[in-house]
Motif scaffolding. Structure first.
Motif, PDB file in Angstrom:
ATOM      1  N   ALA A 142       1.085  -0.363   0.215  1.00 19.38           N
ATOM      2  CA  ALA A 142      -0.246  -0.311   0.109  1.00 19.38           C
ATOM      3  C   ALA A 142       0.924   1.111  -0.259  1.00 19.38           C
ATOM      4  O   ALA A 142       1.255   1.474   0.914  1.00 19.38           O
ATOM      5  CB  ALA A 142      -0.566   0.114   1.463  1.00 19.38           C
ATOM      6  N   ASP A 143       0.614   1.675  -1.143  1.00 11.21           N
ATOM      7  CA  ASP A 143       1.942   3.252  -1.399  1.00 11.21           C
ATOM      8  C   ASP A 143       2.248   3.814   0.157  1.00 11.21           C
ATOM      9  O   ASP A 143       0.585   4.411   0.140  1.00 11.21           O
ATOM     10  CB  ASP A 143       1.649   3.827  -2.660  1.00 11.21           C
ATOM     11  CG  ASP A 143       1.538   2.990  -3.646  1.00 11.21           C
ATOM     12  OD1 ASP A 143       3.007   2.224  -3.223  1.00 11.21           O
ATOM     13  OD2 ASP A 143       1.155   2.900  -4.674  1.00 11.21           O
ATOM     14  N   TYR A 144       3.021   5.018   0.502  1.00  7.01           N
ATOM     15  CA  TYR A 144       3.129   5.854   1.357  1.00  7.01           C
ATOM     16  C   TYR A 144       1.954   7.121   1.097  1.00  7.01           C
ATOM     17  O   TYR A 144       2.198   7.510  -0.006  1.00  7.01           O
ATOM     18  CB  TYR A 144       4.180   6.302   1.693  1.00  7.01           C
ATOM     19  CG  TYR A 144       4.572   7.270   2.936  1.00  7.01           C
ATOM     20  CD1 TYR A 144       4.027   7.192   4.126  1.00  7.01           C
ATOM     21  CD2 TYR A 144       4.839   8.506   2.018  1.00  7.01           C
ATOM     22  CE1 TYR A 144       4.028   8.413   4.877  1.00  7.01           C
ATOM     23  CE2 TYR A 144       5.340   9.046   3.148  1.00  7.01           C
ATOM     24  CZ  TYR A 144       5.344   8.999   4.182  1.00  7.01           C
ATOM     25  OH  TYR A 144       4.591  10.165   5.277  1.00  7.01           O
ATOM     26  N   GLY A 145       1.298   7.248   1.997  1.00  9.29           N
ATOM     27  CA  GLY A 145       0.776   8.860   1.466  1.00  9.29           C
ATOM     28  C   GLY A 145      -0.662   8.273   0.385  1.00  9.29           C
ATOM     29  O   GLY A 145      -1.835   9.063   1.018  1.00  9.29           O
ATOM     30  N   LYS A 146      -1.119   7.090   0.405  1.00 12.85           N
ATOM     31  CA  LYS A 146      -1.921   6.931  -0.176  1.00 12.85           C
ATOM     32  C   LYS A 146      -3.142   5.506   0.576  1.00 12.85           C
ATOM     33  O   LYS A 146      -4.446   5.306   0.846  1.00 12.85           O
ATOM     34  CB  LYS A 146      -1.923   5.931  -1.716  1.00 12.85           C
ATOM     35  CG  LYS A 146      -1.379   7.373  -2.472  1.00 12.85           C
ATOM     36  CD  LYS A 146      -2.647   8.147  -2.896  1.00 12.85           C
ATOM     37  CE  LYS A 146      -1.866   9.027  -3.799  1.00 12.85           C
ATOM     38  NZ  LYS A 146      -2.863   9.887  -4.355  1.00 12.85           N
ATOM     39  N   TYR A 147      -1.877   4.580   1.014  1.00 11.56           N
ATOM     40  CA  TYR A 147      -2.477   3.460   2.100  1.00 11.56           C
ATOM     41  C   TYR A 147      -3.262   2.385   1.488  1.00 11.56           C
ATOM     42  O   TYR A 147      -3.752   1.735   2.421  1.00 11.56           O
ATOM     43  CB  TYR A 147      -2.946   3.814   3.414  1.00 11.56           C
ATOM     44  CG  TYR A 147      -1.779   4.809   3.917  1.00 11.56           C
ATOM     45  CD1 TYR A 147      -1.109   4.704   5.143  1.00 11.56           C
ATOM     46  CD2 TYR A 147      -2.425   6.488   3.675  1.00 11.56           C
ATOM     47  CE1 TYR A 147      -0.062   5.271   5.151  1.00 11.56           C
ATOM     48  CE2 TYR A 147      -0.652   7.468   4.121  1.00 11.56           C
ATOM     49  CZ  TYR A 147      -0.298   6.947   4.526  1.00 11.56           C
ATOM     50  OH  TYR A 147       0.934   7.845   5.549  1.00 11.56           O
ATOM     51  N   ALA A 148      -3.959   2.731   0.538  1.00 11.02           N
ATOM     52  CA  ALA A 148      -4.778   1.693  -0.772  1.00 11.02           C
ATOM     53  C   ALA A 148      -4.297   0.558  -1.159  1.00 11.02           C
ATOM     54  O   ALA A 148      -3.006   0.433  -1.353  1.00 11.02           O
ATOM     55  CB  ALA A 148      -5.547   1.894  -1.431  1.00 11.02           C
ATOM     56  N   THR A 149      -4.567  -0.551  -0.471  1.00 10.97           N
ATOM     57  CA  THR A 149      -4.482  -2.399  -0.547  1.00 10.97           C
ATOM     58  C   THR A 149      -4.863  -2.697  -2.599  1.00 10.97           C
ATOM     59  O   THR A 149      -5.261  -1.790  -2.527  1.00 10.97           O
ATOM     60  CB  THR A 149      -4.634  -2.899   0.306  1.00 10.97           C
ATOM     61  OG1 THR A 149      -6.164  -3.320   0.070  1.00 10.97           O
ATOM     62  CG2 THR A 149      -4.916  -2.742   1.559  1.00 10.97           C
ATOM     63  N   ASN A 150      -4.745  -3.544  -2.741  1.00 12.83           N
ATOM     64  CA  ASN A 150      -4.992  -4.011  -3.750  1.00 12.83           C
ATOM     65  C   ASN A 150      -6.671  -4.388  -4.035  1.00 12.83           C
ATOM     66  O   ASN A 150      -6.918  -4.407  -4.476  1.00 12.83           O
ATOM     67  CB  ASN A 150      -4.107  -5.568  -4.962  1.00 12.83           C
ATOM     68  CG  ASN A 150      -4.336  -6.491  -3.264  1.00 12.83           C
ATOM     69  OD1 ASN A 150      -3.947  -6.161  -2.298  1.00 12.83           O
ATOM     70  ND2 ASN A 150      -5.004  -7.202  -4.270  1.00 12.83           N
ATOM     71  N   LYS A 151      -7.245  -3.955  -3.066  1.00  7.36           N
ATOM     72  CA  LYS A 151      -8.819  -3.680  -2.780  1.00  7.36           C
ATOM     73  C   LYS A 151      -9.354  -3.436  -2.163  1.00  7.36           C
ATOM     74  O   LYS A 151      -9.143  -2.322  -1.854  1.00  7.36           O
ATOM     75  CB  LYS A 151      -8.878  -5.630  -1.930  1.00  7.36           C
ATOM     76  CG  LYS A 151     -10.165  -5.753  -1.376  1.00  7.36           C
ATOM     77  CD  LYS A 151     -10.603  -6.951  -0.378  1.00  7.36           C
ATOM     78  CE  LYS A 151     -10.115  -8.248  -0.974  1.00  7.36           C
ATOM     79  NZ  LYS A 151     -10.875  -9.594  -0.352  1.00  7.36           N
ATOM     80  N   GLU A 152     -10.756  -2.821  -3.537  1.00  6.35           N
ATOM     81  CA  GLU A 152     -11.237  -1.369  -3.034  1.00  6.35           C
ATOM     82  C   GLU A 152     -11.561  -1.389  -1.711  1.00  6.35           C
ATOM     83  O   GLU A 152     -12.683  -2.363  -1.190  1.00  6.35           O
ATOM     84  CB  GLU A 152     -12.160  -0.976  -3.945  1.00  6.35           C
ATOM     85  CG  GLU A 152     -12.711  -0.397  -4.025  1.00  6.35           C
ATOM     86  CD  GLU A 152     -13.976   0.691  -5.294  1.00  6.35           C
ATOM     87  OE1 GLU A 152     -14.284   1.581  -5.554  1.00  6.35           O
ATOM     88  OE2 GLU A 152     -14.243  -0.989  -5.349  1.00  6.35           O
ATOM     89  N   GLY A 153     -11.254   0.071  -0.729  1.00  9.30           N
ATOM     90  CA  GLY A 153     -11.661   0.134   0.556  1.00  9.30           C
ATOM     91  C   GLY A 153     -11.001  -0.553   1.286  1.00  9.30           C
ATOM     92  O   GLY A 153     -11.387  -0.178   2.840  1.00  9.30           O
ATOM     93  N   VAL A 154     -10.067  -1.026   1.285  1.00 15.24           N
ATOM     94  CA  VAL A 154      -9.694  -1.221   2.299  1.00 15.24           C
ATOM     95  C   VAL A 154      -7.809  -1.092   2.183  1.00 15.24           C
ATOM     96  O   VAL A 154      -7.057  -0.596   1.616  1.00 15.24           O
ATOM     97  CB  VAL A 154      -9.187  -3.516   1.854  1.00 15.24           C
ATOM     98  CG1 VAL A 154      -8.138  -3.913   3.033  1.00 15.24           C
ATOM     99  CG2 VAL A 154     -10.441  -4.045   1.530  1.00 15.24           C
ATOM    100  N   PHE A 155      -7.995  -0.485   3.491  1.00 12.93           N
ATOM    101  CA  PHE A 155      -6.373   0.032   3.397  1.00 12.93           C
ATOM    102  C   PHE A 155      -5.834  -0.253   4.606  1.00 12.93           C
ATOM    103  O   PHE A 155      -5.663  -0.781   5.544  1.00 12.93           O
ATOM    104  CB  PHE A 155      -6.752   1.689   4.089  1.00 12.93           C
ATOM    105  CG  PHE A 155      -8.008   2.789   2.778  1.00 12.93           C
ATOM    106  CD1 PHE A 155      -6.930   3.268   2.193  1.00 12.93           C
ATOM    107  CD2 PHE A 155      -9.040   2.473   2.976  1.00 12.93           C
ATOM    108  CE1 PHE A 155      -7.486   3.818   1.667  1.00 12.93           C
ATOM    109  CE2 PHE A 155      -9.983   2.814   2.192  1.00 12.93           C
ATOM    110  CZ  PHE A 155      -9.136   4.092   1.056  1.00 12.93           C
ATOM    111  N   ALA A 156      -3.982  -0.319   4.538  1.00 13.02           N
ATOM    112  CA  ALA A 156      -3.517  -0.209   5.344  1.00 13.02           C
ATOM    113  C   ALA A 156      -2.924   0.282   6.289  1.00 13.02           C
ATOM    114  O   ALA A 156      -2.281   1.880   5.853  1.00 13.02           O
ATOM    115  CB  ALA A 156      -2.838  -1.365   4.474  1.00 13.02           C
TER     116      ALA A 156
END
Length: 495
Positions: A445-459
């Motif tokens: 999950a990219d720094y500054g975005k925090y989005a994983t490959n699954k929509e709506g799931v962040f890390a």
């Protein structure tokens, strides 16, 4: 800047703490409050420099941190403390940091290493001033619940209640979302509760803030393992978004002969069991790994190893030795560690001071690599064998450990604690949710975005960046909340 000559007139005065020997007799916090006049003088040392590197909040690849990761408005609240405007200082502090009572206790203060005064003098006591501002806030009753005036109706699940999870939950709740925090342990707080000894960060301090967050509308569900007690499918169907703040809790192994002997434990198992027993029964239940009358060896020279010393001293260990595989650092910065980078210099932590007070010597031993463990007939560890090593950096940037011939040594060991770091997050939930990982096994999950490959799931936090500081976890939790809010609403007013 209230006093332009403050950094010239006043010398640094470190925070007051109880005597190292006396404080080992109990599990109480040992930092003391300083008189207000002294604190105002320390605030006056902040020099209103042209570029306040203390609040820069960045990392240099392959090097060290610069300044405060949460971008604390340090010069502003230092000046306000000098002027006696404590309420205003607290407001400034809370603008960037949800939990200054945590960082004011356990942060290694990269801000101080980047203080401009530190170029040629001792830095401003930033961490101590932060601690005093927030504790003054609680004493005066200024810190109270402030629930959002309106709700969006959006539901967000936060998995993990460590510093990243709590920060994410606090920010999302401010935005008006309905936040539920899931924690597999019996108490909220993650590593804040069970990974840091109570003497450094008392559970009542964590719980004090959690109760405020509850009053603000956040729902906490302890004793709930996501992936077991609630499935990942349920989580994704019942909530509009999910933020994973599960930490990097998979310990690094020491793979040498005799590792399966009894009496060899991961440091976090030792620390967690100790705090849990302390909080449950004041150690009367015996449900912890005791160092009493044991010859304790701590393998690992970092903060977790120092926490093991802090705990073992209070148990009444017969002796304590901490192994560091690296050379002892010098008192001054090296050429490749210039200001304003975090200074990699020799430090004497509180646990080391306590061990010296009780046993009469610094517990650390340097340049040691464990070669094997030796046990008795009943399978209990009794000896630890080492060899001294020289560490160099190869052309590929990888550390090379070269044994020094004739430096073999045998140590008494009844209890060995492995504090050599963590290899990343546990994979079970990651696999269930089919989330992508990096080569380091952290969540992708990219720094500054925090989005994983699954929509709506962040890390956010250690499960994304790897083992790091509490203050970096708070930073990532706040930023992930902003990106989650943007995902839910199309835009975000969160910082």
């Amino acid at each position: 800047m209230g006093k332009p000559t403050g950094f010239i007139e006043y010398k640094r005065e470190n925070p007051l703490k109880k005597d190292p020997f006396e404080r080992t007799k109990n599990w109480q916090e040992f930092q003391l409050l300083m008189p207000e006049a002294k604190l105002r003088q320390q605030g006056a040392r902040c020099m209103d420099c042209g570029v306040p590197f203390c609040q820069a909040g960045t990392s240099v690849p392959g090097s060290a941190d610069i300044g405060c990761p949460v971008y604390n408005l340090i010069p502003e609240w230092n000046d306000l403390v000098y002027r006696g405007k404590w309420r205003e200082a607290l407001d400034r502090l809370h603008k960037t940091n949800n939990f200054p009572e945590f960082t004011g206790r356990v942060c290694p203060a990269p801000c101080e290493g980047s203080c401009t005064v530190a170029i040629s003098d001792d830095p401003v006591t930033i961490k101590s001033i932060e601690y005093h501002i927030v504790e003054r806030g609680f004493q005066e009753g200024w810190i109270t619940a402030n629930p959002p005036k309106t709700r969006t109706g959006k539901k967000v699940a936060v998995v993990g209640s460590g510093p990243a999870g709590l920060a994410a939950a606090a920010q999302l709740n401010k935005a008006g979302h309905l936040v539920t925090v899931f924690e597999r342990e019996d108490r909220i707080g993650g590593l804040l509760t069970y990974g840091i000894p109570d003497v450094k960060l008392a559970y009542q301090i964590v719980d004090r803030r959690v109760r405020i967050l509850e009053e603000e509308g956040i729902e906490f569900k302890p004793n709930t393992t996501v992936g077991q007690d609630i499935t990942s499918e349920q989580l994704e169907s019942e909530f509009d978004a999910v933020i994973l703040c599960t930490g990097a809790t998979k310990p690094r192994e020491v793979e040498v002969e005799g590792r399966d002997l009894k009496g060899i434990h991961y440091a976090m198992d030792f620390l967690t069991a100790n705090t849990k027993s302390l909080l449950n029964s004041d150690h009367k239940d015996g449900e912890f790994i005791s160092a009493k009358d044991q010859h304790v060896i701590v393998i690992g020279g970092g903060d977790t190893g120092a926490d093991c010393i802090t705990t073992s001293v209070r148990h009444g260990a017969a002796s304590i030795t901490q192994f560091d595989i690296n050379r002892q650092k010098g008192a001054d910065r090296t050429a490749d560690n210039p200001w304003p980078l975090f200074p990699y210099v020799h430090q004497i932590e509180d646990g080391h001071k306590e061990a010296f007070a009780v046993y009469g010597e610094d517990p650390r031993a340097y340049q040691l690599m464990t070669t094997k463990f030796v046990g008795d007939e009943e399978g209990n560890v009794r000896e630890l064998h080492t060899i001294a090593v020289e560490t160099t950096i190869g052309e590929d940037g990888v550390k090379v450990r070269t044994p020094i011939e004739g430096s073999e040594k045998v140590w008494k060991a009844d209890l060995v604690l492995l504090a050599v770091g963590f290899t990343g997050p546990e994979q079970e939930l990651i696999d269930q949710m089919k989330l992508e990982t990096t080569k380091r096994q952290t969540l992708k999950a990219d720094y500054g975005k925090y989005a994983t490959n699954k929509e709506g799931v962040f890390a956010a936090g250690d499960n994304r960046r790897g083992q790091s500081l509490v203050v970096w976890a708070i930073h990532e939790g706040r930023e992930a909340a902003r990106e989650c809010d943007r995902f839910l609403m199309g835009s975000s007013n969160l910082p």
